[in-house]
Design a protein around this motif. Structure first.
Motif, short mmCIF file in Angstrom:
data_model
loop_
_atom_site.label_atom_id
_atom_site.label_comp_id
_atom_site.label_asym_id
_atom_site.label_seq_id
_atom_site.Cartn_x
_atom_site.Cartn_y
_atom_site.Cartn_z
N HIS A 111 29.24 36.76 16.88
CA HIS A 111 30.05 35.69 16.47
C HIS A 111 29.71 34.57 15.98
CE1 HIS A 111 33.50 33.86 18.86
NE2 HIS A 111 32.78 32.65 18.98
N PHE A 115 28.80 29.15 23.57
CA PHE A 115 28.84 30.33 24.42
C PHE A 115 30.12 30.02 25.24
CE2 PHE A 115 24.52 30.48 22.79
CZ PHE A 115 24.53 31.90 22.51
N ARG A 127 33.63 31.15 24.65
CA ARG A 127 34.20 32.53 24.69
C ARG A 127 34.04 32.89 26.14
NH1 ARG A 127 29.88 35.58 21.59
NH2 ARG A 127 28.44 33.76 21.56
N SER A 128 34.45 31.99 27.09
CA SER A 128 34.63 32.44 28.52
C SER A 128 35.90 31.43 29.06
CB SER A 128 33.38 32.35 29.50
OG SER A 128 32.83 31.32 29.35
N PRO A 129 37.03 30.80 28.36
CA PRO A 129 37.90 30.15 29.02
C PRO A 129 38.88 30.93 29.60
CG PRO A 129 38.32 30.48 26.79
CD PRO A 129 36.86 30.98 26.81
N LEU A 130 39.06 31.98 29.52
CA LEU A 130 40.20 32.76 30.27
C LEU A 130 39.43 33.16 31.68
CD1 LEU A 130 41.14 35.51 27.66
CD2 LEU A 130 41.71 32.94 27.86
N ALA A 131 38.33 33.73 31.64
CA ALA A 131 37.70 33.99 32.90
C ALA A 131 37.55 32.62 33.78
CB ALA A 131 36.19 34.48 32.60
N ILE A 166 28.90 31.91 32.01
CA ILE A 166 29.18 33.05 30.96
C ILE A 166 29.70 33.97 32.36
CG2 ILE A 166 28.33 35.02 29.87
CD1 ILE A 166 26.23 33.07 28.67
N ARG A 190 30.56 44.06 22.05
CA ARG A 190 31.87 43.56 21.70
C ARG A 190 33.08 44.55 22.06
NH1 ARG A 190 33.30 39.00 18.58
NH2 ARG A 190 35.00 40.00 17.80
N PHE A 232 43.54 42.67 30.92
CA PHE A 232 42.77 41.68 31.49
C PHE A 232 42.43 41.98 32.97
CE2 PHE A 232 42.52 37.60 33.87
CZ PHE A 232 41.77 36.79 32.87
N LEU A 247 29.55 40.48 30.13
CA LEU A 247 28.57 39.59 29.78
C LEU A 247 29.18 38.36 29.14
CD1 LEU A 247 25.87 41.78 28.13
CD2 LEU A 247 25.76 40.78 30.35
N CYS A 248 30.27 38.37 28.88
CA CYS A 248 30.78 37.36 28.07
C CYS A 248 32.65 37.55 27.93
CB CYS A 248 30.46 37.19 26.64
SG CYS A 248 30.49 35.59 25.97
N GLY A 249 33.47 36.50 28.36
CA GLY A 249 34.80 36.59 27.94
C GLY A 249 35.61 37.26 29.27
N PRO A 250 36.71 37.53 29.02
CA PRO A 250 37.49 37.84 27.94
C PRO A 250 37.82 36.43 27.29
CG PRO A 250 38.61 38.54 29.98
CD PRO A 250 37.59 38.13 30.46
N TYR A 251 37.61 36.49 26.12
CA TYR A 251 38.19 35.24 25.14
C TYR A 251 38.95 35.77 24.07
CZ TYR A 251 34.17 36.65 22.01
OH TYR A 251 33.49 37.29 21.46
N GLU A 284 40.18 36.03 20.09
CA GLU A 284 39.71 35.68 18.85
C GLU A 284 40.91 36.59 18.04
OE1 GLU A 284 35.24 36.00 18.21
OE2 GLU A 284 36.01 37.70 16.66
N GLU A 310 32.79 41.09 25.90
CA GLU A 310 31.42 41.55 25.65
C GLU A 310 30.83 42.23 26.85
OE1 GLU A 310 28.92 38.51 23.60
OE2 GLU A 310 30.84 37.75 22.34
#
Lengths: 465, 465
Positions: A322, A444, A447-451, A465, B348, B364, B376-380, B382, B389
């Motif tokens: 990223h 960092f 990358r987690s707005p949705l969650a 995160i 990723r 989702f 570990l990260c997201g979903p976001y 892109e 991730e």
């Protein structure tokens, strides 16, 4: 029938009575001062003029409309003189700023006021600079928005909380005018969310049905006052679909949290070290002095530099998880999260197939001549092609990012000039400083707005995160 | 006019007079014994029959041609009985072997002799098994080759030295019969090299102009005795173009070294460690017991396993520089040279674009449910797509290659059965053993044939990498 959640949100975001009174009072002072000084017709534009501003966001835009027969030079001179005189009479402080034209930014009775000279043109088709269009926007919205003011407020607050409000080049989100047009076009907040949930790239909205130009942007909203302009031109694909995601999340499970800007915890140095250890990735920051130009000039160069340096990393074998950039008055930062900080000395390089005899011979001669880069293996044949394994120039990402090779990629003029003077490279938790912490946190967190949003919708929990 | 280099090479590779005398004597004994015993017509086939064998390579093939009205079962029984009787009378030792049919391999007066029963069919179109075709090949070549015997010897020695001689499935190179047909078709060694230097994939040679079937192989040589058969079917693209490379190299700079099998230095454990350090890559070997089946069965399974395990490594983030397999009577080895031995915990994973609403929702839901693998990260978002991730299962290549996941990929029945019992994983210079050393040496050496050959052409030097 409005959703009870929205009914509960509205009182907190509507302008208060005192607020409105205070603004009306300041507006009155400015208009009076402008008319007394003469030479231009003053006009209140922007959300304050339409009553569509969120409680607390009362930045005031006063345009000074000059005779369109003036030359641009005369407008700039007379306009600044008038704006300075108004500010001189009323402001506790003011200074000159510059967009397409110069204007005055002043603090008057605690309000942030822009005094912007422009031409009083006959129609939006006759504008001589972008600011001349603004009065037409104001008139168009003012005439139609009164029954939908609450819907606009909900839309703006919703977009703000979701991090997609603002059409500046760094945000690439929804402008206030775009929010107003979407609410007008769909006829309300709920209808707008229902439509947005099904948006596709290339969605077209043309309120006046007068489109006169093709656009390839993700969202196309034809300006009601200009058939050749896309109001959503600066909206990026990602901000558009983050909004779509928010719309889907809210419709599936509505909650007040969609209207409150989330707390963004700032990572400590130890937090950052822990995040990188947990992910097993490697963070690098390139920090340079911000070139002395406006963001409209620098931000696109910064994005281009980001893509170019990312390409340089990938070409050298470093897989980029990223990347992002940020800018403050003092410095610009390019952030790269890599999957590896080290690559083998050896790099496979695939040549032409042998049956392309001329190219194959050229390739072979090149590597037979023993020039750089040094050959570690081959040439040999694989799938009918020549393969050589040659020595890499850089096996450590840090060495590459510190090297002059960074200056050989497309950086944009002013970013290059700044980097030719110097740049700092930091690595891992060494990237952390009190100044960079908010930027790294956003890197960092972005990358987690949705969650986060969906979690809020159900559990109300909020973590990074 | 033959090249002086070739004139100098020929005396060393032509069968010697004593050699030929000795062979004639042994052949005489066998033919006499066979005729005395009766029941089949004996026939000398292969290179010895045509005088196209290289000095020292005097393996003798004697076919026993039976009445085609016999059943296959009767052929196998009577054939083996006759072959055993001949061997019993003449051989110092013999044992049964098996290809499509069983046959007898015997040692007679120091020569390695195969006694192979087959059907004496009327034409090559009437064959009942692949071996029935061989007598037709012998007759076709015998009738035409005498003026070109030296050319065939040069061709065979050239291919052998270059490592491309042999049509077994592991080598995938040029068979003796293919060498003879190429020399016949082009009319000599020099003309054949000139043509080969310009070969492209799909090159077609049809000596009798009777092709009756389409082939998609890299080189197509229609069998003069069977219009539906490609004599070069088992030649791989890489062996074909390694030969092309040799032809170009020899034509550009002829030298005796093209006719001498190069010394292949075997790497010591320390050499191997040094090679890996110099390249910065990581070697792994999977060793399994060789399943008790003939190479024709096992080699294709081994190649398939190699590709499958390579895919498993790549899917898990380990970039494979080079992979190969080898087989001995006791064990099979899969070799992998990786660019990295460790990958980040985080991987990723790119989901559907958000405008594909049904798929996006499914994606989702899957990751919201918090099931494995851990996020570990997201979903976001892109580029308009969901990205998550997730935690990798394996961050170390060795852990993956030791895990039962290896058994989940396409290995082929017998290789799988062997690996279900056990396999050994070795890493780095730990891959080295006296038994594996020649295989590991070839693994690295196979990748510098061009450099070696061309160097020989000029400097005569010989080194591994």
């Amino acid at each position: 029938m409005r959703d009870p959640i929205e009914d509960a949100v509205l009182p907190a975001i509507r302008p208060s009575e005192e607020e409105q009174k205070h603004i009306d009072q300041v507006v009155g002072l400015i208009l009076k001062a402008a008319r007394n000084l003469g030479g231009a017709e003053p006009m209140v534009v922007g959300s304050v003029a339409r009553g569509t501003f969120i409680h607390g966001d009362r930045d005031l835009d006063i345009f000074l409309l000059f005779d369109p027969t003036l030359s641009r030079e005369a407008l700039e001179e007379e306009g600044l003189t008038l704006a300075r005189s108004i500010a001189g009479a009323l402001a506790t402080g003011f200074h000159e700023k510059y967009a397409e034209h110069p204007y005055i930014n002043a603090t008057i009775d605690g309000l942030d006021v822009d005094l912007v000279p422009c031409f009083r043109v006959e129609s939006a088709a006759a504008i001589r600079s972008a600011v001349d269009r603004t009065p037409f926007h104001t008139r168009y919205i003012e005439a139609r928005i009164p029954p939908l003011v609450d819907d606009v407020l909900l839309m703006k607050q919703f977009a703000k909380s979701g991090g997609v409000y603002g059409s500046d080049l760094m945000t690439q989100g929804f402008s206030g005018y775009l929010c107003e047009l979407l609410i007008l076009s769909y006829g309300g907040f709920s209808a707008m969310l229902a439509a947005a949930a099904a948006w596709k790239p290339g969605t077209l909205i043309d309120p006046e049905g007068h489109q006169a130009k093709d656009f390839s942007d993700p969202l196309i909203v034809i300006d009601p006052v200009d058939p050749c302009r896309n109001v959503a031109a600066s909206l990026s694909l990602d901000r558009m679909f983050e909004f779509v995601e928010l719309a889907r999340g809210y419709r599936e499970s509505p909650s007040r949290s969609f209207f409150s800007v989330p707390d963004s915890p700032v990572l400590s140095r130890e937090d950052l070290a822990a995040v990188l250890t947990a992910k097993g990735t490697f963070l690098y920051t390139i920090t340079l002095e911000t070139p002395p130009y406006i963001p409209d000039v620098i931000v696109p160069q910064l994005r281009r530099s980001l893509e170019s340096v990312k390409g340089l990393l990938e070409r050298n074998g470093f897989s980029v998880n990223h990347a992002d950039c940020a800018m403050s008055d003092a410095c610009c930062i390019l952030l790269f999260e890599l999957d590896t900080r080290q690559v083998p000395c050896s790099r496979r390089h695939s040549g032409p197939p042998l049956w392309n005899q001329a190219n194959a011979q050229r390739f072979f001669e090149k590597y037979r001549s023993g020039s750089s880069p040094a050959i570690l293996c081959g040439p040999y044949i694989e799938n009918g092609r020549y393969i050589v394994e040659v020595e890499r120039r850089y096996t450590q990402a840090a060495d590459l990012l510190r090297s002059p090779d960074v200056l050989t990629v497309g950086l944009g003029k002013h970013v290059r000039q700044s980097m030719e003077k110097n740049w700092d490279l930091c690595e891992g938790s060494g990237c952390w400083s009190p100044a960079s912490a908010p930027i790294i946190s956003r890197f960092f967190e972005r990358r987690s707005p949705l969650a986060r949003i969906r979690r809020k919708g159900s559990a109300g929990e909020d973590r990074l995160i």
